[in-house]
Design a protein around this motif. Structure first.
Motif, short mmCIF file in Angstrom:
data_model
loop_
_atom_site.label_atom_id
_atom_site.label_comp_id
_atom_site.label_asym_id
_atom_site.label_seq_id
_atom_site.Cartn_x
_atom_site.Cartn_y
_atom_site.Cartn_z
N SER A 106 0.83 -1.21 0.00
CA SER A 106 0.00 0.00 0.00
C SER A 106 0.86 1.26 0.00
O SER A 106 0.56 2.23 -0.70
CB SER A 106 -0.93 0.02 1.21
N ALA A 107 1.93 1.25 0.78
CA ALA A 107 2.82 2.41 0.83
C ALA A 107 3.52 2.63 -0.51
O ALA A 107 3.68 3.77 -0.96
CB ALA A 107 3.86 2.22 1.94
N ILE A 108 3.90 1.55 -1.17
CA ILE A 108 4.52 1.67 -2.50
C ILE A 108 3.51 2.23 -3.50
O ILE A 108 3.83 3.12 -4.29
CB ILE A 108 5.06 0.30 -2.96
N GLY A 109 2.28 1.73 -3.46
CA GLY A 109 1.24 2.25 -4.35
C GLY A 109 0.94 3.72 -4.08
O GLY A 109 0.74 4.50 -5.01
N LEU A 110 0.94 4.10 -2.82
CA LEU A 110 0.70 5.50 -2.45
C LEU A 110 1.83 6.38 -2.97
O LEU A 110 1.58 7.45 -3.54
CB LEU A 110 0.57 5.60 -0.94
N LEU A 113 3.93 5.75 -5.47
CA LEU A 113 3.89 5.81 -6.93
C LEU A 113 2.79 6.73 -7.43
O LEU A 113 2.96 7.46 -8.41
CB LEU A 113 3.70 4.41 -7.51
N GLY A 114 1.64 6.73 -6.76
CA GLY A 114 0.56 7.62 -7.15
C GLY A 114 0.90 9.08 -6.95
O GLY A 114 0.61 9.92 -7.80
N ILE A 115 1.55 9.39 -5.85
CA ILE A 115 1.94 10.78 -5.58
C ILE A 115 2.99 11.25 -6.57
O ILE A 115 2.90 12.35 -7.12
CB ILE A 115 2.43 10.92 -4.13
N VAL A 116 3.98 10.40 -6.85
CA VAL A 116 5.01 10.76 -7.82
C VAL A 116 4.41 10.93 -9.20
O VAL A 116 4.72 11.89 -9.92
CB VAL A 116 6.14 9.70 -7.82
N SER A 117 3.54 10.02 -9.59
CA SER A 117 2.90 10.11 -10.90
C SER A 117 2.04 11.36 -11.03
O SER A 117 1.99 11.98 -12.08
CB SER A 117 2.06 8.87 -11.16
N LEU A 118 1.37 11.72 -9.96
CA LEU A 118 0.53 12.92 -9.98
C LEU A 118 1.37 14.18 -10.16
O LEU A 118 0.97 15.11 -10.86
CB LEU A 118 -0.28 13.00 -8.68
N ASN A 119 2.55 14.20 -9.56
CA ASN A 119 3.40 15.39 -9.64
C ASN A 119 4.25 15.43 -10.90
O ASN A 119 4.60 16.52 -11.36
CB ASN A 119 4.32 15.45 -8.42
N VAL A 120 4.59 14.30 -11.48
CA VAL A 120 5.52 14.27 -12.61
C VAL A 120 4.79 14.28 -13.94
O VAL A 120 5.13 15.04 -14.84
CB VAL A 120 6.45 13.03 -12.51
N ALA A 125 -3.92 8.19 -11.20
CA ALA A 125 -3.02 8.46 -10.08
C ALA A 125 -3.83 8.80 -8.82
O ALA A 125 -3.51 8.31 -7.73
CB ALA A 125 -2.08 9.60 -10.43
N ILE A 126 -4.86 9.59 -8.97
CA ILE A 126 -5.70 9.94 -7.81
C ILE A 126 -6.42 8.70 -7.29
O ILE A 126 -6.49 8.48 -6.07
CB ILE A 126 -6.70 11.05 -8.20
N ALA A 127 -6.93 7.88 -8.19
CA ALA A 127 -7.60 6.64 -7.77
C ALA A 127 -6.61 5.71 -7.08
O ALA A 127 -6.95 5.05 -6.09
CB ALA A 127 -8.23 5.95 -8.97
N VAL A 180 -6.01 7.06 -3.54
CA VAL A 180 -7.16 6.81 -2.65
C VAL A 180 -7.22 5.33 -2.25
O VAL A 180 -7.36 5.00 -1.07
CB VAL A 180 -8.48 7.26 -3.32
N THR A 181 -7.13 4.44 -3.24
CA THR A 181 -7.23 3.01 -2.92
C THR A 181 -6.03 2.53 -2.11
O THR A 181 -6.17 1.66 -1.25
CB THR A 181 -7.38 2.16 -4.19
N SER A 182 -4.85 3.08 -2.36
CA SER A 182 -3.68 2.71 -1.55
C SER A 182 -3.81 3.20 -0.12
O SER A 182 -3.43 2.51 0.81
CB SER A 182 -2.40 3.27 -2.18
N ALA A 183 -4.38 4.39 0.05
CA ALA A 183 -4.60 4.90 1.40
C ALA A 183 -5.61 4.05 2.15
O ALA A 183 -5.43 3.74 3.34
CB ALA A 183 -5.08 6.35 1.35
N VAL A 184 -6.66 3.60 1.46
CA VAL A 184 -7.64 2.72 2.09
C VAL A 184 -6.99 1.40 2.47
O VAL A 184 -7.20 0.87 3.57
CB VAL A 184 -8.85 2.49 1.15
#
Length: 76
Positions: free
Chosen positions: A39-43, A45-52, A60-62, A65-69
């Motif tokens: 989950s932490a890896i998915g979170l 990757l999502g944050i990096v993808s959202l910023n890059v 990336a937002i989905a 959210v799902t990684s945080a859940v």
């Protein structure tokens, strides 16, 4: 990265519905630890993808959210 984040997040979020019944407490802790790590890896990757990246912001937002859940579900 957004697709990977989404896939990892969905896998961890769906693992909420799987009841971990193990006789050994160490194995149960390992299972929760693996879920938290994925989950932490998915979170991340999502944050990096959202910023890059300019493309795939919805995925990336989905993924975030799902990684945080999934990360919250890994807390026993």
């Amino acid at each position: 990265m957004a697709i990977t984040s989404l896939v990892l997040g969905v896998w961890c979020a769906l693992s909420i519905f799987e009841d971990i019944e193990v006789d050994d407490a160490g194995l149960e802790a390992l299972a929760y630890g693996v879920q938290a790590a994925v989950s932490a890896i998915g979170l991340a990757l999502g944050i990096v993808s959202l910023n890059v990246s300019k493309r795939g912001k919805g995925m990336a937002i989905a993924g975030i959210v799902t990684s945080a859940v999934g990360l919250l579900a890994a807390i026993p």
